[in-house]
Design a protein around this motif. Structure first.
Motif, PDB file in Angstrom:
ATOM      1  N   ILE A  16       0.835  -1.260  -0.061  1.00 17.85           N
ATOM      2  CA  ILE A  16      -0.068  -0.165  -0.133  1.00 17.85           C
ATOM      3  C   ILE A  16       0.842   1.331   0.074  1.00 17.85           C
ATOM      4  N   THR A  17       0.850   2.060  -0.923  1.00 17.09           N
ATOM      5  CA  THR A  17       1.382   3.178  -1.029  1.00 17.09           C
ATOM      6  C   THR A  17       0.554   4.620  -0.341  1.00 17.09           C
ATOM      7  N   SER A  18      -0.889   4.424  -0.622  1.00 10.81           N
ATOM      8  CA  SER A  18      -1.799   5.481  -0.120  1.00 10.81           C
ATOM      9  C   SER A  18      -2.959   4.830   0.161  1.00 10.81           C
ATOM     10  N   MET A  19      -3.675   5.654   1.128  1.00 12.48           N
ATOM     11  CA  MET A  19      -5.116   5.240   1.504  1.00 12.48           C
ATOM     12  C   MET A  19      -6.063   6.426   1.361  1.00 12.48           C
ATOM     13  N   GLY A  20      -7.341   6.336   1.292  1.00 11.35           N
ATOM     14  CA  GLY A  20      -8.144   7.457   1.530  1.00 11.35           C
ATOM     15  C   GLY A  20      -9.438   7.171   1.550  1.00 11.35           C
ATOM     16  N   TRP A  21     -10.405   8.057   1.402  1.00 11.69           N
ATOM     17  CA  TRP A  21     -11.780   8.060   1.672  1.00 11.69           C
ATOM     18  C   TRP A  21     -12.341   8.531   0.374  1.00 11.69           C
ATOM     19  N   ILE A  29      -4.183   9.791   2.341  1.00 10.25           N
ATOM     20  CA  ILE A  29      -2.939   9.924   3.244  1.00 10.25           C
ATOM     21  C   ILE A  29      -2.041   8.891   2.656  1.00 10.25           C
ATOM     22  N   THR A  30      -0.940   9.337   2.375  1.00  9.59           N
ATOM     23  CA  THR A  30       0.302   8.486   1.871  1.00  9.59           C
ATOM     24  C   THR A  30       0.824   7.819   3.000  1.00  9.59           C
ATOM     25  N   SER A  31       1.756   6.557   2.673  1.00 13.47           N
ATOM     26  CA  SER A  31       2.380   5.839   3.856  1.00 13.47           C
ATOM     27  C   SER A  31       3.367   6.766   4.487  1.00 13.47           C
ATOM     28  N   SER A  32       3.643   7.853   3.968  1.00 12.97           N
ATOM     29  CA  SER A  32       4.606   8.715   4.825  1.00 12.97           C
ATOM     30  C   SER A  32       4.210   9.672   5.483  1.00 12.97           C
ATOM     31  N   GLY A  33       2.688   9.723   5.561  1.00 14.77           N
ATOM     32  CA  GLY A  33       1.639  10.616   6.177  1.00 14.77           C
ATOM     33  C   GLY A  33       1.035  11.867   5.700  1.00 14.77           C
ATOM     34  N   ALA A  63     -24.094  10.181   2.402  1.00 14.57           N
ATOM     35  CA  ALA A  63     -23.573   9.271   1.373  1.00 14.57           C
ATOM     36  C   ALA A  63     -22.905   7.931   1.782  1.00 14.57           C
ATOM     37  N   VAL A  64     -22.428   7.102   0.920  1.00 16.55           N
ATOM     38  CA  VAL A  64     -21.721   5.866   1.137  1.00 16.55           C
ATOM     39  C   VAL A  64     -20.492   6.346   0.946  1.00 16.55           C
ATOM     40  N   TYR A  65     -19.652   6.088   2.170  1.00 14.80           N
ATOM     41  CA  TYR A  65     -18.321   6.639   2.242  1.00 14.80           C
ATOM     42  C   TYR A  65     -17.299   5.210   1.928  1.00 14.80           C
ATOM     43  N   TYR A  66     -16.571   5.232   0.719  1.00 14.53           N
ATOM     44  CA  TYR A  66     -15.585   4.211   0.432  1.00 14.53           C
ATOM     45  C   TYR A  66     -14.192   4.358   0.869  1.00 14.53           C
ATOM     46  N   CYS A  67     -13.656   3.315   1.375  1.00 19.76           N
ATOM     47  CA  CYS A  67     -12.061   3.232   1.724  1.00 19.76           C
ATOM     48  C   CYS A  67     -11.452   2.884   0.490  1.00 19.76           C
TER      49      CYS A  67
END
Length: 123
Positions: free
Chosen positions: A31-36, A51-55, A91-95
């Motif tokens: 994983i390099t980044s996660m978000g909503w 948000i990236t893996s570095s914050g 809304a429906v919030y997706y990760c």
């Protein structure tokens, strides 16, 4: 492969707050980044925050100041704190997770989505 499970969606009154969470499992090192992202009825899916893996964080302009994304790297979890909620936030919030794997000279990237969690803002 990465799997994402969201939780925390609820019915909230206008002006209220809510925190939703997303737990990643599987090949989390990729994983390099996660978000909503969110999708309201009749609307396209839109960015909320990443948000990236570095914050490093990024927010949609309409969410700045009200929403805050954070991560707990040890638990492979991303949270979205939502304050001053408005009916328009319903809304429906997706990760989402962006993954990247390098094998030899090849790079394999994938966009992973969770099933979504419903957030309803109403009195």
């Amino acid at each position: 492969q990465v799997q994402l499970v969201e939780s925390g969606g609820a019915l909230v009154q206008p002006g209220g707050s809510l925190r939703i969470s997303c737990v990643a499992s599987g090949s989390i090192s990729s994983i390099t980044s996660m978000g909503w992202y969110r999708q309201a009825p009749g609307s396209e899916r839109e960015l909320v925050a990443t948000i990236t893996s570095s914050g490093s964080t990024n927010y949609a302009d309409s969410m700045k100041g009200r929403f805050s994304i954070s991560r707990d790297a040890a638990k492979s979890t991303v949270h979205l704190q939502m304050n001053s909620l408005e009916p328009e936030d319903t809304a429906v919030y997706y990760c989402n997770a962006w993954t990247k794997i390098v094998i030899g000279t090849s790079t394999i990237e994938a966009d992973i989505w969770g099933q979504g969690t419903q957030v309803t803002v109403s009195s």
